[in-house]
Motif scaffolding. Structure first.
Motif, short mmCIF file in Angstrom:
data_model
loop_
_atom_site.label_atom_id
_atom_site.label_comp_id
_atom_site.label_asym_id
_atom_site.label_seq_id
_atom_site.Cartn_x
_atom_site.Cartn_y
_atom_site.Cartn_z
N HIS A 1 -3.82 -4.06 2.52
CA HIS A 1 -5.13 -3.50 2.25
C HIS A 1 -5.77 -2.73 3.41
O HIS A 1 -6.41 -1.71 3.18
N HIS B 1 -4.44 -1.17 5.92
CA HIS B 1 -3.66 0.02 6.33
C HIS B 1 -3.37 0.06 7.82
O HIS B 1 -3.01 1.10 8.36
N HIS C 1 -3.49 -9.28 -1.65
CA HIS C 1 -3.75 -7.92 -1.15
C HIS C 1 -4.81 -7.93 -0.04
O HIS C 1 -4.59 -7.39 1.04
N ASP D 1 0.81 -1.22 0.00
CA ASP D 1 0.00 0.00 0.00
C ASP D 1 0.85 1.28 0.00
O ASP D 1 0.73 2.11 0.88
N ASP E 1 -1.74 -2.30 -4.11
CA ASP E 1 -1.95 -0.85 -4.04
C ASP E 1 -0.59 -0.16 -4.17
O ASP E 1 -0.23 0.70 -3.38
N HIS F 1 0.59 3.36 -2.58
CA HIS F 1 -0.36 4.34 -3.12
C HIS F 1 0.33 5.51 -3.79
O HIS F 1 -0.04 6.68 -3.57
FE LIG Z 1 -4.49 0.49 0.12
#
Ligand SMILES: [Fe+2]
Length: 254
Positions: A193, A195, A152, A8, A47, A10
Protein backbone atom coordinates in the motif's frame (compact mmCIF):
# COMPACT_ATOMS: atom_id res chain seq x y z
CA UNK A 1 9.32 -22.25 3.68
CA UNK A 2 9.91 -19.36 1.28
CA UNK A 3 7.21 -16.80 0.50
CA UNK A 4 7.68 -14.34 -2.36
CA UNK A 5 5.62 -11.24 -1.61
CA UNK A 6 4.64 -8.90 -4.42
CA UNK A 7 2.33 -5.91 -4.15
CA UNK A 8 0.76 -2.94 -5.87
CA UNK A 9 1.14 -3.91 -9.50
CA UNK A 10 -1.65 -1.42 -10.41
CA UNK A 11 -2.27 -2.98 -13.81
CA UNK A 12 -4.01 -0.46 -16.06
CA UNK A 13 -4.72 -0.57 -19.76
CA UNK A 14 -5.08 3.09 -20.68
CA UNK A 15 -2.50 5.09 -18.73
CA UNK A 16 0.69 6.43 -20.37
CA UNK A 17 2.74 3.96 -18.31
CA UNK A 18 0.38 0.98 -18.81
CA UNK A 19 2.98 -1.02 -20.75
CA UNK A 20 5.62 -0.33 -18.10
CA UNK A 21 3.35 -1.63 -15.34
CA UNK A 22 2.66 -4.81 -17.30
CA UNK A 23 6.39 -5.28 -17.91
CA UNK A 24 7.22 -4.66 -14.26
CA UNK A 25 4.74 -7.36 -13.21
CA UNK A 26 5.84 -9.85 -15.88
CA UNK A 27 9.55 -9.33 -15.14
CA UNK A 28 8.91 -9.86 -11.43
CA UNK A 29 7.13 -13.17 -12.05
CA UNK A 30 9.97 -14.24 -14.37
CA UNK A 31 12.53 -13.31 -11.71
CA UNK A 32 10.71 -15.35 -9.07
CA UNK A 33 10.44 -18.27 -11.49
CA UNK A 34 14.24 -18.26 -11.89
CA UNK A 35 14.99 -18.45 -8.15
CA UNK A 36 16.59 -21.58 -6.77
CA UNK A 37 15.06 -22.89 -4.71
CA UNK A 38 11.72 -21.80 -6.07
CA UNK A 39 9.58 -20.06 -3.43
CA UNK A 40 6.78 -22.26 -2.09
CA UNK A 41 4.17 -19.61 -2.77
CA UNK A 42 3.70 -16.08 -4.07
CA UNK A 43 1.45 -13.70 -2.16
CA UNK A 44 0.15 -10.54 -3.84
CA UNK A 45 -0.83 -8.05 -1.15
CA UNK A 46 -3.29 -6.06 -3.22
CA UNK A 47 -3.79 -3.21 -5.66
CA UNK A 48 -3.47 -5.86 -8.32
CA UNK A 49 -5.15 -3.54 -10.81
CA UNK A 50 -5.68 0.22 -10.85
CA UNK A 51 -9.38 0.63 -11.57
CA UNK A 52 -10.92 -2.66 -10.49
CA UNK A 53 -11.94 -3.47 -14.07
CA UNK A 54 -12.52 -6.96 -15.39
CA UNK A 55 -10.24 -6.37 -18.41
CA UNK A 56 -7.45 -5.25 -16.08
CA UNK A 57 -7.87 -8.42 -14.02
CA UNK A 58 -7.74 -10.49 -17.20
CA UNK A 59 -4.33 -8.97 -17.97
CA UNK A 60 -3.13 -9.56 -14.40
CA UNK A 61 -4.34 -13.16 -14.42
CA UNK A 62 -2.51 -13.84 -17.70
CA UNK A 63 0.73 -12.60 -16.14
CA UNK A 64 0.26 -14.57 -12.91
CA UNK A 65 -0.58 -17.71 -14.90
CA UNK A 66 3.12 -17.88 -15.82
CA UNK A 67 4.16 -18.22 -12.17
CA UNK A 68 5.66 -21.61 -11.27
CA UNK A 69 4.55 -21.28 -7.63
CA UNK A 70 0.95 -20.98 -6.44
CA UNK A 71 -0.22 -17.37 -6.20
CA UNK A 72 -2.56 -16.10 -3.48
CA UNK A 73 -4.15 -12.67 -3.68
CA UNK A 74 -6.12 -10.20 -1.58
CA UNK A 75 -7.84 -6.88 -2.16
CA UNK A 76 -6.18 -3.46 -2.01
CA UNK A 77 -7.96 -0.12 -2.10
CA UNK A 78 -7.83 -0.06 -5.92
CA UNK A 79 -9.32 -3.53 -6.27
CA UNK A 80 -12.93 -4.53 -6.76
CA UNK A 81 -14.06 -7.52 -4.71
CA UNK A 82 -16.54 -8.90 -7.23
CA UNK A 83 -14.28 -8.56 -10.27
CA UNK A 84 -11.28 -9.92 -8.40
CA UNK A 85 -13.31 -12.86 -7.14
CA UNK A 86 -14.54 -13.56 -10.65
CA UNK A 87 -11.06 -13.29 -12.18
CA UNK A 88 -9.44 -15.68 -9.72
CA UNK A 89 -12.29 -18.14 -9.19
CA UNK A 90 -12.69 -20.87 -8.20
CA UNK A 91 -11.53 -20.06 -4.67
CA UNK A 92 -12.01 -23.15 -2.52
CA UNK A 93 -10.87 -21.35 0.64
CA UNK A 94 -13.34 -18.44 0.46
CA UNK A 95 -16.47 -18.36 2.60
CA UNK A 96 -19.36 -18.55 0.08
CA UNK A 97 -21.63 -16.75 2.55
CA UNK A 98 -19.46 -13.66 2.89
CA UNK A 99 -18.32 -10.99 0.42
CA UNK A 100 -15.07 -10.28 2.25
CA UNK A 101 -11.97 -11.77 0.69
CA UNK A 102 -10.36 -13.14 3.83
CA UNK A 103 -9.12 -16.69 4.23
CA UNK A 104 -6.44 -18.96 5.64
CA UNK A 105 -4.00 -21.25 3.84
CA UNK A 106 -3.20 -24.32 5.92
CA UNK A 107 -0.99 -26.33 3.58
CA UNK A 108 2.41 -25.09 4.82
CA UNK A 109 4.52 -25.06 8.01
CA UNK A 110 3.26 -21.52 8.63
CA UNK A 111 -0.44 -20.77 8.49
CA UNK A 112 -1.14 -17.85 6.19
CA UNK A 113 -4.07 -15.57 6.96
CA UNK A 114 -5.11 -13.11 4.27
CA UNK A 115 -7.18 -10.13 5.39
CA UNK A 116 -9.57 -7.83 3.56
CA UNK A 117 -8.96 -4.20 4.58
CA UNK A 118 -10.76 -2.62 1.62
CA UNK A 119 -13.09 0.31 2.21
CA UNK A 120 -14.62 0.86 -1.26
CA UNK A 121 -14.18 4.43 -2.47
CA UNK A 122 -11.46 5.24 0.02
CA UNK A 123 -7.70 4.84 -0.18
CA UNK A 124 -7.58 4.13 3.56
CA UNK A 125 -8.17 0.77 5.14
CA UNK A 126 -11.13 -0.35 7.18
CA UNK A 127 -11.67 -3.27 9.52
CA UNK A 128 -15.23 -3.57 10.74
CA UNK A 129 -16.62 -5.66 13.62
CA UNK A 130 -17.52 -8.49 11.26
CA UNK A 131 -14.00 -8.70 9.87
CA UNK A 132 -12.56 -8.54 13.39
CA UNK A 133 -14.61 -11.52 14.52
CA UNK A 134 -13.72 -13.39 11.32
CA UNK A 135 -10.02 -12.74 12.00
CA UNK A 136 -10.36 -14.18 15.52
CA UNK A 137 -12.08 -17.24 14.05
CA UNK A 138 -9.32 -17.69 11.48
CA UNK A 139 -6.65 -17.43 14.19
CA UNK A 140 -8.46 -19.91 16.45
CA UNK A 141 -9.18 -22.44 13.70
CA UNK A 142 -5.81 -24.14 14.16
CA UNK A 143 -3.67 -24.18 17.27
CA UNK A 144 -0.31 -25.73 16.43
CA UNK A 145 1.39 -23.66 13.74
CA UNK A 146 2.86 -20.15 13.69
CA UNK A 147 0.80 -17.64 11.70
CA UNK A 148 1.80 -14.97 9.19
CA UNK A 149 -0.85 -12.37 8.43
CA UNK A 150 -1.00 -10.56 5.09
CA UNK A 151 -3.04 -7.42 4.48
CA UNK A 152 -2.89 -4.54 2.02
CA UNK A 153 -2.87 -1.64 4.49
CA UNK A 154 -0.13 -1.65 7.16
CA UNK A 155 -1.63 -1.91 10.68
CA UNK A 156 0.89 0.43 12.27
CA UNK A 157 1.85 4.08 11.78
CA UNK A 158 4.35 4.28 8.92
CA UNK A 159 6.19 7.45 9.77
CA UNK A 160 7.92 7.64 6.37
CA UNK A 161 5.70 9.59 3.95
CA UNK A 162 3.15 12.38 4.25
CA UNK A 163 0.49 10.52 6.26
CA UNK A 164 1.49 7.83 8.76
CA UNK A 165 -2.05 6.50 9.25
CA UNK A 166 -3.31 4.11 6.57
CA UNK A 167 -6.62 3.19 8.20
CA UNK A 168 -9.67 5.43 8.37
CA UNK A 169 -9.17 6.08 12.08
CA UNK A 170 -6.62 5.33 14.75
CA UNK A 171 -9.32 3.46 16.68
CA UNK A 172 -9.95 1.04 13.80
CA UNK A 173 -6.24 0.37 13.47
CA UNK A 174 -5.91 -0.11 17.24
CA UNK A 175 -8.74 -2.65 17.28
CA UNK A 176 -7.11 -4.54 14.44
CA UNK A 177 -3.79 -4.43 16.29
CA UNK A 178 -5.48 -5.89 19.39
CA UNK A 179 -7.03 -8.70 17.35
CA UNK A 180 -3.66 -9.55 15.79
CA UNK A 181 -2.36 -10.08 19.32
CA UNK A 182 -5.19 -12.46 20.11
CA UNK A 183 -2.66 -15.31 19.85
CA UNK A 184 1.08 -15.34 20.36
CA UNK A 185 1.22 -17.66 17.35
CA UNK A 186 0.98 -14.59 15.07
CA UNK A 187 4.67 -14.11 14.31
CA UNK A 188 4.72 -11.72 11.34
CA UNK A 189 2.62 -9.20 9.45
CA UNK A 190 3.28 -8.35 5.79
CA UNK A 191 1.71 -5.39 3.97
CA UNK A 192 1.93 -3.17 0.89
CA UNK A 193 0.00 0.00 0.00
CA UNK A 194 2.60 2.62 0.93
CA UNK A 195 4.68 2.06 -2.25
CA UNK A 196 7.92 2.27 -0.30
CA UNK A 197 9.75 -0.09 2.02
CA UNK A 198 9.23 0.26 5.76
CA UNK A 199 9.22 -1.89 8.85
CA UNK A 200 7.76 -1.57 12.30
CA UNK A 201 5.89 -3.47 14.98
CA UNK A 202 2.37 -4.18 16.13
CA UNK A 203 3.32 -4.43 19.79
CA UNK A 204 5.57 -7.52 19.82
CA UNK A 205 4.79 -8.63 16.23
CA UNK A 206 7.27 -7.52 13.55
CA UNK A 207 5.59 -5.94 10.53
CA UNK A 208 6.98 -4.99 7.15
CA UNK A 209 5.75 -2.94 4.21
CA UNK A 210 7.10 -3.73 0.76
CA UNK A 211 7.50 -1.23 -2.07
CA UNK A 212 5.24 -1.40 -5.11
CA UNK A 213 6.08 -3.54 -8.11
CA UNK A 214 4.93 -0.77 -10.49
CA UNK A 215 8.18 1.22 -10.82
CA UNK A 216 6.41 4.33 -12.12
CA UNK A 217 4.43 4.56 -8.87
CA UNK A 218 7.24 3.77 -6.46
CA UNK A 219 7.92 6.33 -3.73
CA UNK A 220 11.39 7.35 -2.62
CA UNK A 221 14.59 8.11 -4.53
CA UNK A 222 16.32 5.48 -6.62
CA UNK A 223 19.40 5.74 -8.87
CA UNK A 224 18.74 5.85 -12.65
CA UNK A 225 19.62 2.21 -13.27
CA UNK A 226 16.99 1.20 -10.72
CA UNK A 227 14.15 3.12 -12.35
CA UNK A 228 12.77 0.15 -14.26
CA UNK A 229 13.69 -2.60 -11.79
CA UNK A 230 10.89 -3.73 -9.52
CA UNK A 231 11.63 -4.75 -5.95
CA UNK A 232 9.96 -7.55 -4.06
CA UNK A 233 10.37 -9.39 -0.78
CA UNK A 234 11.35 -12.97 -0.02
CA UNK A 235 10.28 -14.10 3.45
CA UNK A 236 12.13 -17.23 4.57
CA UNK A 237 10.72 -19.06 7.55
CA UNK A 238 12.92 -21.11 9.83
CA UNK A 239 11.23 -22.89 12.75
CA UNK A 240 14.06 -21.92 15.09
CA UNK A 241 14.45 -18.28 14.05
CA UNK A 242 11.17 -17.23 12.51
CA UNK A 243 11.06 -15.05 9.41
CA UNK A 244 14.02 -13.38 7.73
CA UNK A 245 13.15 -11.02 4.90
CA UNK A 246 15.32 -10.43 1.84
CA UNK A 247 14.74 -7.53 -0.53
CA UNK A 248 15.14 -8.71 -4.12
CA UNK A 249 15.88 -6.39 -7.04
CA UNK A 250 14.51 -7.86 -10.26
CA UNK A 251 17.23 -8.77 -12.74
CA UNK A 252 20.10 -9.13 -10.27
CA UNK A 253 21.89 -12.38 -9.56
CA UNK A 254 20.21 -14.34 -6.74
FE1 LIG B 1 -1.12 0.88 -4.35
Amino acid sequence: MIIAQISDTHIALDTPDADRRIQDFAQTIADINALQPLPDIIVHTGDIVHNGRADEYAEAVSIMAKARAPVFVMVGNKDDRANLREAFSPWPYLDPNCDFIDYAIDDYPVRLIMLDTLNPGSSKGDFCRERLSRLIELIDAESSKPIAVFMHHPPFEVSVGPDPLHFETLDIMSELASALQHSDRVVAIFSGHVHRAASGHVERIPATVMPCIATTLRKGDYPPDMKTRPIYHLHRFDPAWGFATETRIVGTRP
